[in-house]
Write an enzyme that holds these catalytic residues in place. Structure first.
Site, PDB file in Angstrom:
ATOM      1  N   CYS A   2      51.719  -7.979  16.929  1.00  0.00           N
ATOM      2  CA  CYS A   2      52.267  -9.312  17.418  1.00  0.00           C
ATOM      3  C   CYS A   2      51.953  -9.343  18.884  1.00  0.00           C
ATOM      4  O   CYS A   2      52.562  -8.690  19.955  1.00  0.00           O
ATOM      5  CB  CYS A   2      53.642  -9.478  17.298  1.00  0.00           C
ATOM      6  SG  CYS A   2      54.089 -11.023  18.064  1.00  0.00           S
ATOM      7  N   GLU A 105      48.682 -15.404  15.120  1.00  0.00           N
ATOM      8  CA  GLU A 105      47.847 -14.501  14.637  1.00  0.00           C
ATOM      9  C   GLU A 105      46.370 -14.801  14.437  1.00  0.00           C
ATOM     10  O   GLU A 105      46.501 -16.108  14.310  1.00  0.00           O
ATOM     11  CB  GLU A 105      48.436 -13.829  13.497  1.00  0.00           C
ATOM     12  CG  GLU A 105      47.497 -12.339  12.900  1.00  0.00           C
ATOM     13  CD  GLU A 105      47.604 -11.490  14.004  1.00  0.00           C
ATOM     14  OE1 GLU A 105      46.616 -11.413  14.755  1.00  0.00           O
ATOM     15  OE2 GLU A 105      48.429 -10.631  14.273  1.00  0.00           O
TER      16      GLU A 105
END
Length: 222
Positions: A2, A105
């Site tokens: 992340c 993402e």
């Protein structure tokens, strides 16, 4: 992993989910990047209740001589964090939640990096499992920092990346935040990928790729 997320907090819903009030100064952010300040929820080191505070994203181990570790420790693998020298002390005693409205993402599409925004399908906040640490420089300067725990991606996320943040359910918060070391074996069971249907994915603007860009327009795909 992340590496970027956003938090658009609303007092009522935030207090309901995390049992803490939002202090003044917590403003909507759409492109939070490593080394920036982030909001974390933890157990107050003195009192028994939860508190919201701000920490530097990128963990600085207590034994580090300087802050150079921070940029490399924005994520920690949940499978090994309890043993790694950089994280094991925090895993035992200093766990936190890192709230987000969504995280990003990327995939490779049409010759460029295309960001996708991942949010909880039920509209709740993403409660990412985190660790926090206290560091003091030789001259007495103090910094509190944090890292986000990751795990193998579930089937839904595998289309986008092989790793994802550990996302906790509200019923798991108390166990995660307790400071007792004896809980560590059970904590490993919490560090699993969320169910495949828990997240929703939407393409976002490629302006997200530049950490200097900020604002609600980043949520709109081009």
């Amino acid at each position: 992993m992340c590496g970027r997320f956003g938090l658009i907090p609303k007092q009522a819903s935030f207090q309901l989910q995390f049992a803490v009030d939002l202090p003044q100064g917590i403003v909507p952010r759409f492109n939070i990047a490593p080394t920036q300040p982030v909001a974390i929820v933890r157990r107050n080191p003195v009192a028994e209740d939860r508190e919201l505070t701000v920490a530097h994203w990128g963990l600085i181990p207590g034994w580090s001589k300087d802050t150079s570790w921070a940029a490399r420790l924005i994520n920690a693998r949940s499978e090994t964090a309890a043993e790694k020298p950089s994280f094991r002390s925090a895993f035992k005693r200093r766990r936190c939640l890192i709230p987000a409205t969504f995280f990003y993402e990327w995939t490779r599409e049409r010759g460029g990096r295309q960001p996708y925004r991942f949010a909880m399908a039920d509209g709740s906040y993403v409660a990412m499992a985190g660790l926090w640490e206290h560091w003091q420089s030789p001259d007495g300067h103090e910094i509190e920092s944090c890292t986000i725990l990751t795990t193998d991606a579930n089937e839904f996320m595998q289309t986008y990346h092989h790793r994802m943040p550990v996302i906790l359910h509200p019923r798991q918060y108390d166990m995660w935040l307790m400071a007792d070391e004896w809980a560590v074996p059970g904590l490993r069971d919490l560090c699993q990928a969320c169910p495949d249907d828990a997240l929703d994915a939407q393409p976002a603007s490629r302006l997200v790729n530049d950490a200097g860009n900020e604002g609600p327009h980043l949520l709109d795909a081009e």
